[in-house]
Write a protein that holds these residues in place. Structure first.
Motif, short mmCIF file in Angstrom:
data_model
loop_
_atom_site.label_atom_id
_atom_site.label_comp_id
_atom_site.label_asym_id
_atom_site.label_seq_id
_atom_site.Cartn_x
_atom_site.Cartn_y
_atom_site.Cartn_z
N GLU A 251 0.82 -1.21 0.00
CA GLU A 251 0.00 0.00 0.00
C GLU A 251 0.86 1.26 0.00
O GLU A 251 0.59 2.22 -0.74
CB GLU A 251 -0.95 0.00 1.19
N ASP A 252 1.91 1.29 0.84
CA ASP A 252 2.78 2.47 0.88
C ASP A 252 3.54 2.64 -0.43
O ASP A 252 3.77 3.77 -0.88
CB ASP A 252 3.77 2.36 2.04
N ALA A 253 3.94 1.55 -1.04
CA ALA A 253 4.67 1.62 -2.31
C ALA A 253 3.78 2.21 -3.40
O ALA A 253 4.19 3.10 -4.16
CB ALA A 253 5.17 0.24 -2.71
N ILE A 254 2.55 1.70 -3.50
CA ILE A 254 1.61 2.22 -4.50
C ILE A 254 1.30 3.69 -4.23
O ILE A 254 1.25 4.53 -5.15
CB ILE A 254 0.31 1.40 -4.51
N ARG A 255 1.08 4.01 -2.95
CA ARG A 255 0.75 5.40 -2.60
C ARG A 255 1.90 6.34 -2.95
O ARG A 255 1.67 7.46 -3.42
CB ARG A 255 0.42 5.51 -1.12
N SER A 256 3.15 5.92 -2.73
CA SER A 256 4.29 6.80 -3.00
C SER A 256 4.36 7.14 -4.49
O SER A 256 4.64 8.29 -4.86
CB SER A 256 5.59 6.15 -2.54
N TYR A 257 4.06 6.17 -5.35
CA TYR A 257 4.04 6.44 -6.78
C TYR A 257 2.91 7.41 -7.12
O TYR A 257 3.09 8.37 -7.90
CB TYR A 257 3.86 5.14 -7.57
N SER A 258 1.74 7.20 -6.53
CA SER A 258 0.58 8.05 -6.81
C SER A 258 0.83 9.49 -6.37
O SER A 258 0.42 10.44 -7.05
CB SER A 258 -0.66 7.50 -6.11
N VAL A 259 1.48 9.67 -5.23
CA VAL A 259 1.78 11.01 -4.72
C VAL A 259 2.64 11.77 -5.72
O VAL A 259 2.37 12.93 -6.05
CB VAL A 259 2.47 10.93 -3.35
N ILE A 260 3.69 11.11 -6.21
CA ILE A 260 4.59 11.78 -7.15
C ILE A 260 3.86 12.13 -8.44
O ILE A 260 3.99 13.25 -8.97
CB ILE A 260 5.81 10.89 -7.46
N GLU A 261 3.07 11.20 -8.97
CA GLU A 261 2.36 11.47 -10.22
C GLU A 261 1.33 12.59 -10.04
O GLU A 261 1.15 13.42 -10.93
CB GLU A 261 1.66 10.19 -10.70
N ASP A 262 0.68 12.65 -8.90
CA ASP A 262 -0.27 13.73 -8.63
C ASP A 262 0.44 15.08 -8.63
O ASP A 262 -0.09 16.07 -9.16
CB ASP A 262 -0.96 13.51 -7.27
N GLU A 263 1.63 15.13 -8.03
CA GLU A 263 2.37 16.39 -8.00
C GLU A 263 2.83 16.81 -9.39
O GLU A 263 2.81 17.99 -9.72
CB GLU A 263 3.58 16.27 -7.05
#
Length: 329
Positions: A251-263
């Protein structure tokens, strides 16, 4: 050495020299004609490419750059000397903006190695220029034109083939240090990398530049953390590699990718054209089942993005990743 990627400076060109009013006065020639010389041109201010620079640190502490003014003309038709130009040296990828209007003046690149940013004043005319059949003794001259003054904002955007993105402590610095000649700082606390680092990956035939960008956090596009200042450096890269800490869990790994793409989506520059790869880092801290689960989740969510499992500590997967990177060129 500290990394400087922006500077605010004032540039002032040289004023043109004044034209001279003079008449020829020699023995036996009491009423000679006009011989006032023209004034010299003022110096220009240029911003010029220098291949030895990789930041704007040379501008630190100096805010005003002035060219020399032209000298006034003299008698005997002697033109005043022109003022010396002022040249400001900057690296490839430096954007030049007019600070008062936000107008983009230009960008320094090897193809555009020099840009005139302040035009020197023109020298004035001496009275010899105004002699005519109806006016043999003109007393008219003209003054040199004034200098040009501009407030400039310089912004450097690194030119690299590959940019490494990720949250703090994702393993970007360890990766670039292992596969290139970079010496990016490593630590177990946030924002270990406080400025971009460039490394070179090469073999016998090819050379590839990789930029390690400071870790981003949620809200980076709005100025939180260090992201806003350095996210612009990812814009010029051909490939963006997301470095994701796989040992943190699915979950943290997927979220970290999503955070960067959102930014990236929220930022004022468009990153949609750059290819993405995902590097799942720190696999030496994961068992085979956990690695498989994380990879499957990423493949399910992002089926078109290449995924690489790596460990900078054990060197697992790094040779394959390096070979794939060099094949891009």
């Amino acid at each position: 050495m500290a990394f400087y990627d922006e500077a605010r400076i004032k540039v002032i060109s040289g004023k043109g020299g004044d034209g001279c009013v003079s008449f020829r006065r020699e023995k036996y020639i009491p009423r000679g004609g006009p011989d006032g010389g023209d004034g010299g041109d003022g110096g220009n201010v240029y911003i010029k490419y220098n291949s030895q620079l990789n930041s704007l640190v040379s501008l630190k502490g100096k805010k005003v750059f002035s060219a020399k003014s032209g000298k006034s003309g003299k008698g005997k038709n002697m033109k005043g000397s022109s003022g010396d130009d002022e040249t400001i040296l900057v690296p490839d990828g430096t954007l030049i903006f007019h600070q008062d209007t936000d107008e983009l003046i230009g960008e320094i690149t090897p193809e555009t190695p020099e840009i005139l940013v302040a035009q020197g004043g023109k020298g004035g005319l001496g009275n010899a220029r105004f002699k005519s059949s109806t006016n043999q003794t003109p007393t008219k001259n003209t003054s040199g034109t004034e200098s040009e003054e501009r407030n400039l904002y310089l912004e450097l955007r690194l030119i690299a083939d590959v940019g490494l993105l990720g949250l703090p402590n994702a393993g970007k610095s360890s990766l670039i240090n292992t596969i290139t000649n970079s010496k990016s700082k490593i630590g177990s606390y946030e924002f270990t990398t406080l400025s971009p680092s460039l490394g070179i990956l090469k073999d016998e035939k090819k050379t590839l530049s990789i930029a390690d960008l400071p870790g981003l956090i949620e809200g980076a596009s709005e100025g939180l953390g260090l992201g806003l200042r350095f996210l612009k450096h990812a814009y010029r890269t051909k490939l963006l590699i997301h470095v994701v800490d796989g040992s943190a869990g699915i979950e943290d790994a997927i979220r970290s990718y999503s955070v960067i793409e959102d930014e990236l989506r929220k930022f004022y520059l468009d990153f949609s054209q750059q290819e993405r790869w995902i590097c799942i880092s720190k696999v030496d801290l994961m068992n085979p089942e956990m690695i498989s689960s994380v990879v499957q989740k990423f493949q399910s969510n992002y089926p078109k993005i290449p995924i690489y499992c790596i460990s900078s500590k054990s060197n697992e997967g790094l040779e394959h990743l390096s070979d794939r990177l060099l094949s891009l060129i």
